[in-house]
Design an enzyme around this catalytic site. Structure first.
Site, PDB file in Angstrom:
ATOM      1  N   LYS A  35       0.841  -1.207   0.000  1.00 20.50           N
ATOM      2  CA  LYS A  35       0.000   0.000   0.000  1.00 20.50           C
ATOM      3  C   LYS A  35       0.870   1.250   0.000  1.00 20.50           C
ATOM      4  O   LYS A  35       2.081   1.170   0.261  1.00 20.50           O
ATOM      5  CB  LYS A  35      -0.914  -0.017   1.230  1.00 20.50           C
ATOM      6  CG  LYS A  35      -0.198   0.046   2.559  1.00 20.50           C
ATOM      7  CD  LYS A  35      -1.095  -0.452   3.681  1.00 20.50           C
ATOM      8  CE  LYS A  35      -0.355  -0.579   4.969  1.00 20.50           C
ATOM      9  NZ  LYS A  35      -0.548   0.492   5.897  1.00 20.50           N
ATOM     10  N   TYR A 259      15.756  30.594   3.693  1.00 19.10           N
ATOM     11  CA  TYR A 259      14.534  31.329   4.050  1.00 19.10           C
ATOM     12  C   TYR A 259      14.446  31.543   5.557  1.00 19.10           C
ATOM     13  O   TYR A 259      14.748  30.624   6.331  1.00 19.10           O
ATOM     14  CB  TYR A 259      13.299  30.532   3.627  1.00 19.10           C
ATOM     15  CG  TYR A 259      13.018  30.537   2.147  1.00 19.10           C
ATOM     16  CD1 TYR A 259      12.747  31.720   1.471  1.00 19.10           C
ATOM     17  CD2 TYR A 259      12.995  29.348   1.435  1.00 19.10           C
ATOM     18  CE1 TYR A 259      12.475  31.711   0.114  1.00 19.10           C
ATOM     19  CE2 TYR A 259      12.718  29.336   0.076  1.00 19.10           C
ATOM     20  CZ  TYR A 259      12.463  30.525  -0.578  1.00 19.10           C
ATOM     21  OH  TYR A 259      12.196  30.512  -1.911  1.00 19.10           O
TER      22      TYR A 259
HETATM   23  C1  LIG Z   1      -3.485  -4.053   8.888  1.00 24.80           C
HETATM   24  C2  LIG Z   1      -2.024  -3.870   8.664  1.00 24.80           C
HETATM   25  N1  LIG Z   1      -1.238  -4.943   8.613  1.00 24.80           N
HETATM   26  C3  LIG Z   1       0.082  -4.837   8.408  1.00 24.80           C
HETATM   27  C4  LIG Z   1       0.687  -3.618   8.247  1.00 24.80           C
HETATM   28  C5  LIG Z   1       2.178  -3.535   8.041  1.00 24.80           C
HETATM   29  O1  LIG Z   1       2.790  -2.931   9.132  1.00 24.80           O
HETATM   30  P1  LIG Z   1       4.364  -2.704   9.127  1.00 24.80           P
HETATM   31  O2  LIG Z   1       4.645  -1.775   8.010  1.00 24.80           O
HETATM   32  O3  LIG Z   1       4.660  -2.102  10.443  1.00 24.80           O
HETATM   33  O4  LIG Z   1       4.956  -4.046   8.916  1.00 24.80           O
HETATM   34  C6  LIG Z   1      -0.098  -2.467   8.288  1.00 24.80           C
HETATM   35  C7  LIG Z   1       0.543  -1.158   8.146  1.00 24.80           C
HETATM   36  O5  LIG Z   1       0.088  -0.117   8.453  1.00 24.80           O
HETATM   37  C8  LIG Z   1      -1.491  -2.592   8.499  1.00 24.80           C
HETATM   38  O6  LIG Z   1      -2.283  -1.516   8.551  1.00 24.80           O
END
Ligand SMILES: Cc1ncc(COP(=O)(O)O)c(C=O)c1O
Length: 364
Positions: A35, A259
């Site tokens: 994601k 800046y």
């Molecule tokens: C439901 C869920 N599972 C797994 C993960 C993966 O977490 P990480 O990046 O800490 O391994 C996330 C990340 O936000 C998540 O929302």
């Protein structure tokens, strides 16, 4: 001629990190979390790099899943937030997406859809994070409804998400685990499949075994822990965010830089200007002193970060450098977590916020 700013993505490091997740729990399947543009690394390229190793992928929303399908990624894709509207259930059926269900609207949408093929559903339980998920005491009735529905395939997965697994001294993870286990105990028949672990749990809580791991951050080679850790220390950073010096000047004691003139030289100083700024995802709020690597030496950021440039004090570099000298913002020799710490944030945010202006260059 091109602007010298890019993110080199080391695909063999990515594969090695995935292999580590798999090695730490050989009986589990590992679902890479891709994601948010694979935490800034380029979702499609990351999925393609892992396609022959990963049995499924995890994304936040259906738009991300559709992009993976358009890129010919064939694996099942789990929508971690579940369907945002009832029509997404049918799209999920069409494309072989799996749905996390975490609230009653989603449950109803799945139960009442007109589907020809049963879809795979994950049920998320809120065991303490209080962000998403059904209440554990409601599981028994929800589980019965989904198992009885012809819209739902047999391989139902029960899942939860840990809030504090990166804190190995905290008892919160055990509490969440206990709530999860009691919810399962309330069922007449035990579910076959559970999914619990994020990166911190995979690396730091080896006693927690599940059927589906959900590694994210660790795949990209950064540790979720604040302290050294024997498993996390084996991770290989995947992104090398680099740029180059585009201008050099000497300034007198008392002159300021950038800046708002928020840094003033306390001695005659040599200042290098680097072609990277907040428009490239370098954090705007990085304070004076944030390390920037030039010739392998940490030099301090000075002055406010601009949209396209930063300034670095190179007075103490032991050898002269020229325009064109390569600079590392973060990467194998300067951890993104270290930069993030200076900026009062976490490496997750720095990686994920990298905009499309920065070309990703994939190297094996
Ligand atoms: C439901 C869920 N599972 C797994 C993960 C993966 O977490 P990480 O990046 O800490 O391994 C996330 C990340 O936000 C998540 O929302």
């Amino acid at each position: 001629m091109t602007r010298p700013t890019s993110a080199i993505i080391d695909t063999s490091a990515l594969r090695a990190n995935f292999a580590l997740a798999q090695r730490l729990a050989p009986k589990a399947k590992s679902m890479p979390m891709v994601k948010a543009n694979a935490y800034g690394h380029g979702m499609v390229n990351v999925a393609q790099t892992l396609a022959d190793m990963a049995p499924a992928f995890g994304v936040a929303c259906i738009e991300e899943a559709l992009e993976l399908r358009q890129a010919n990624i064939k694996q099942p894709i789990l929508l971690l937030e579940g369907p945002h509207s009832a029509d997404e259930v049918e799209i999920a059926e069409q494309h072989g997406f799996w749905l996390m269900l975490e609230n009653y609207n989603q449950l109803q949408a799945v139960l009442s859809s007109q589907l020809t093929t049963a879809i795979t559903v994950w049920l998320k339980l809120d065991t303490g994070m209080h962000r998403l998920g059904f209440q554990p005491e409601d599981l028994k009735s929800i589980y019965k409804q989904v198992s009885d529905s012809s819209n739902v395939a047999d391989d139902i997965v029960l899942a939860t998400h840990f809030a504090c697994a990166d804190n190995l001294d905290s008892n919160f993870t055990n509490q969440q685990l206990q709530r999860f286990e009691s919810a399962i105990d309330s069922l007449e028949a035990k579910p076959n499949l559970i999914s619990l672990t994020n990166s911190a749990a995979i690396l730091g809580w080896p006693s927690i075994q599940d059927n589906w791991q959900r590694p994210g951050y660790m795949l990209y080679g950064a540790s979720p822990f604040a302290k050294p850790h024997k498993n996390a220390d084996q991770l290989k950073p995947v992104m090398h965010f680099q740029s180059a010096v585009i201008s050099i000047r000497s300034i007198a004691c008392g002159e300021s830089v950038g800046y708002t003139a928020n840094w003033t030289a306390e001695r005659p100083s040599v200042i290098a200007t680097i072609a990277v700024g907040y428009g490239d995802g370098y954090p705007r709020h990085a304070p004076n002193g944030t390390p920037v690597l030039i010739g392998g030496i940490k030099c301090p950021l000075v002055g406010n970060v601009s949209m396209d440039m930063i300034s670095v004090d190179i007075t103490d570099l032991p050898w002269p450098i020229d325009i064109g000298e390569k600079v590392t913002l973060w990467g194998p020799d300067l951890g993104v977590n270290e930069v993030a710490k200076h900026c009062g944030t976490i490496g997750y945010e720095l990686l994920t916020r990298m905009p499309s202006r920065v070309p990703r260059v994939y190297q094996d």
